[in-house]
Enzyme design. Sequence first.
Site, short mmCIF file in Angstrom:
data_model
loop_
_atom_site.label_atom_id
_atom_site.label_comp_id
_atom_site.label_asym_id
_atom_site.label_seq_id
_atom_site.Cartn_x
_atom_site.Cartn_y
_atom_site.Cartn_z
N TYR A 44 0.83 -1.22 0.00
CA TYR A 44 0.00 0.00 0.00
C TYR A 44 0.86 1.27 0.00
O TYR A 44 0.44 2.30 -0.53
CB TYR A 44 -1.02 -0.02 1.16
CG TYR A 44 -2.08 -1.07 0.91
CD1 TYR A 44 -3.11 -0.83 0.00
CD2 TYR A 44 -2.01 -2.32 1.52
CE1 TYR A 44 -4.06 -1.81 -0.27
CE2 TYR A 44 -2.96 -3.30 1.25
CZ TYR A 44 -3.98 -3.04 0.36
OH TYR A 44 -4.91 -4.02 0.07
N ASN A 65 -13.00 1.99 -6.23
CA ASN A 65 -11.58 2.34 -6.30
C ASN A 65 -11.10 2.97 -5.00
O ASN A 65 -11.84 3.70 -4.34
CB ASN A 65 -11.34 3.27 -7.48
CG ASN A 65 -11.63 2.59 -8.79
OD1 ASN A 65 -11.70 1.36 -8.83
ND2 ASN A 65 -11.82 3.35 -9.84
N ASP A 98 -8.32 4.81 -5.11
CA ASP A 98 -7.58 6.03 -5.49
C ASP A 98 -8.47 7.26 -5.28
O ASP A 98 -9.66 7.13 -4.96
CB ASP A 98 -7.09 5.92 -6.94
CG ASP A 98 -8.22 5.84 -7.96
OD1 ASP A 98 -9.08 6.73 -7.97
OD2 ASP A 98 -8.25 4.88 -8.77
N HIS A 145 -14.77 0.60 -0.88
CA HIS A 145 -13.69 -0.29 -0.44
C HIS A 145 -12.53 0.45 0.23
O HIS A 145 -11.41 -0.06 0.27
CB HIS A 145 -13.16 -1.11 -1.63
CG HIS A 145 -14.18 -2.07 -2.16
ND1 HIS A 145 -14.12 -2.64 -3.40
CD2 HIS A 145 -15.32 -2.56 -1.58
CE1 HIS A 145 -15.17 -3.44 -3.58
NE2 HIS A 145 -15.91 -3.39 -2.48
N GLY A 174 -16.44 0.41 -15.91
CA GLY A 174 -15.17 -0.25 -15.64
C GLY A 174 -15.16 -1.20 -14.46
O GLY A 174 -14.22 -1.19 -13.67
N1 LIG Z 1 -7.77 2.15 -9.07
C1 LIG Z 1 -8.05 1.41 -7.98
O1 LIG Z 1 -8.39 1.96 -6.93
C2 LIG Z 1 -8.03 -0.10 -8.06
C3 LIG Z 1 -7.21 -0.76 -8.97
C4 LIG Z 1 -7.21 -2.18 -8.97
C5 LIG Z 1 -8.04 -2.88 -8.10
N2 LIG Z 1 -8.85 -2.19 -7.26
C6 LIG Z 1 -9.77 -2.96 -6.38
O2 LIG Z 1 -10.05 -4.17 -7.05
C7 LIG Z 1 -11.41 -4.59 -7.00
C8 LIG Z 1 -11.68 -5.05 -8.42
O3 LIG Z 1 -13.00 -5.00 -8.88
P1 LIG Z 1 -13.37 -4.13 -10.16
O4 LIG Z 1 -14.62 -4.71 -10.73
O5 LIG Z 1 -13.34 -2.71 -9.80
O6 LIG Z 1 -12.18 -4.34 -11.18
P2 LIG Z 1 -11.75 -5.58 -12.03
O7 LIG Z 1 -10.28 -5.51 -12.17
O8 LIG Z 1 -12.36 -6.83 -11.55
O9 LIG Z 1 -12.39 -5.29 -13.46
C9 LIG Z 1 -11.93 -4.22 -14.22
C10 LIG Z 1 -12.91 -3.94 -15.33
O10 LIG Z 1 -12.44 -2.78 -15.99
C11 LIG Z 1 -12.57 -3.00 -17.38
N3 LIG Z 1 -11.63 -2.10 -18.05
C12 LIG Z 1 -10.33 -2.30 -18.38
N4 LIG Z 1 -9.83 -1.22 -19.00
C13 LIG Z 1 -10.83 -0.31 -19.04
C14 LIG Z 1 -10.93 1.02 -19.54
N5 LIG Z 1 -9.91 1.63 -20.14
N6 LIG Z 1 -12.12 1.67 -19.41
C15 LIG Z 1 -13.18 1.06 -18.82
N7 LIG Z 1 -13.15 -0.19 -18.34
C16 LIG Z 1 -11.98 -0.87 -18.45
C17 LIG Z 1 -12.33 -4.48 -17.59
O11 LIG Z 1 -12.91 -4.93 -18.81
C18 LIG Z 1 -13.00 -5.08 -16.36
O12 LIG Z 1 -14.36 -5.38 -16.61
C19 LIG Z 1 -12.15 -3.42 -6.47
O13 LIG Z 1 -12.66 -3.80 -5.26
C20 LIG Z 1 -11.11 -2.32 -6.22
O14 LIG Z 1 -11.17 -1.87 -4.90
C21 LIG Z 1 -8.85 -0.83 -7.21
#
Ligand SMILES: NC(=O)c1ccc[n+]([C@@H]2O[C@H](COP(=O)([O-])OP(=O)(O)OC[C@H]3O[C@@H](n4cnc5c(N)ncnc54)[C@H](O)[C@@H]3O)[C@@H](O)[C@H]2O)c1
Length: 231
Positions: A53, A87, A89, A104, A169
Site C-alpha cells: 500500500y 476504487n 484512489d 472499499h 469499468g
Molecule cells: N484504481 C483502484 O483503486 C483499483 C485498482 C485495482 C483494483 N482495485 C480494487 O479491485 C477490486 C476489483 O473489482 P473491479 O470490478 O473494480 O475491477 P476488475 O479488475 O475486476 O475489473 C476491471 C474492469 O475494468 C474493465 N476495463 C479495463 N480497462 C478499461 C478502460 N480503459 N475503461 C473502462 N473499463 C476498463 C475491464 O474490462 C474489467 O471489466 C475493487 O474492489 C477495487 O477496490 C482498485
Amino acid sequence: MKNLVVLTGAGMSAESGIQTFRDADGLWEGYDVMEVASPQGWYKNRELVLDFYNQRRKQLFAVKPNKAHLLLAQLQGKFHIDIITQNVDDLHERSGSKNVLHLHGELLKVRSTTNENLIYSWTGDLKTGDKCETGSQLRPHIVWFGEAVPMLDKAIELTKKADILVVIGTSMQVYPAASLIHYIKDNIPIYFIDPKPSINQNNFSNITIYAEKASDGVEKLVQNLNNELMC
Ligand SMILES: NC(=O)c1ccc[n+]([C@@H]2O[C@H](COP(=O)([O-])OP(=O)(O)OC[C@H]3O[C@@H](n4cnc5c(N)ncnc54)[C@H](O)[C@@H]3O)[C@@H](O)[C@H]2O)c1
C-alpha cells in the site's frame, strides 16, 4: 435536477495508468490479492502488506485523473451526481467530483487495527510502529476480502434514489458491490461502459451498453444525456 448515480470500478482509472485486477489475471500490480488484500495476508506478512500500500500511495502521486473522470465531474451542474466507487484512489475527487463514496476504502487514509472508527488522513509511508491515539498499530483504510463493507447501506440508499444509473469499468465480480445494480427503481435508464462488458442485457429493460474504454464511453454518455436535456 435528476439524480445520476455512477458506480465505478478499477477500469475507470485504467487510462490514468492504474492497473485493474482482472486484466492482470487476478493479480493486483503483480501481487496475489489474498496476500495483500485480506486479513490473512496481514497476519501472515504485515511488512509485505504495508509495503504494497505504500507503493500504491506513491503511485497515486504520479498519476492524474483521465478524460472520463473529468467529463463526469463536468456533468455536475446538470445533474445531482453521486459516485459510488470501488476504487481506492482519489482520482474522482481530484477531477472535481464532489459526492464520492468509497465502498472499499481509500489509499490516502489509515485506521486503527483495534477501532475501525479511528481513521486518519495519510500521505506518506505507513510503517510497523505507527500507532493510533489509543496505542494500536495502524493499517491501511482498505476493505479487504472477507471484511464487512461499512459504506454498503449508504451506497444502497443512494442507488435506490437514482433516476439514471451509470456503471463504468467493473467486472461485476466483487460482491456486495456488484449487487448494487439490483437496488434501482424499475425501468430507469442504465448505461454500462466497459470494453468487456460483463452484464446480462436481458436482465434489464432499459440498458445501453458502450463496449468501450471509459473515456470514449463517457463521451458518448455525455452526448446522450445532453440530447435528453434539450428534448
Ligand atoms: N484504481 C483502484 O483503486 C483499483 C485498482 C485495482 C483494483 N482495485 C480494487 O479491485 C477490486 C476489483 O473489482 P473491479 O470490478 O473494480 O475491477 P476488475 O479488475 O475486476 O475489473 C476491471 C474492469 O475494468 C474493465 N476495463 C479495463 N480497462 C478499461 C478502460 N480503459 N475503461 C473502462 N473499463 C476498463 C475491464 O474490462 C474489467 O471489466 C475493487 O474492489 C477495487 O477496490 C482498485
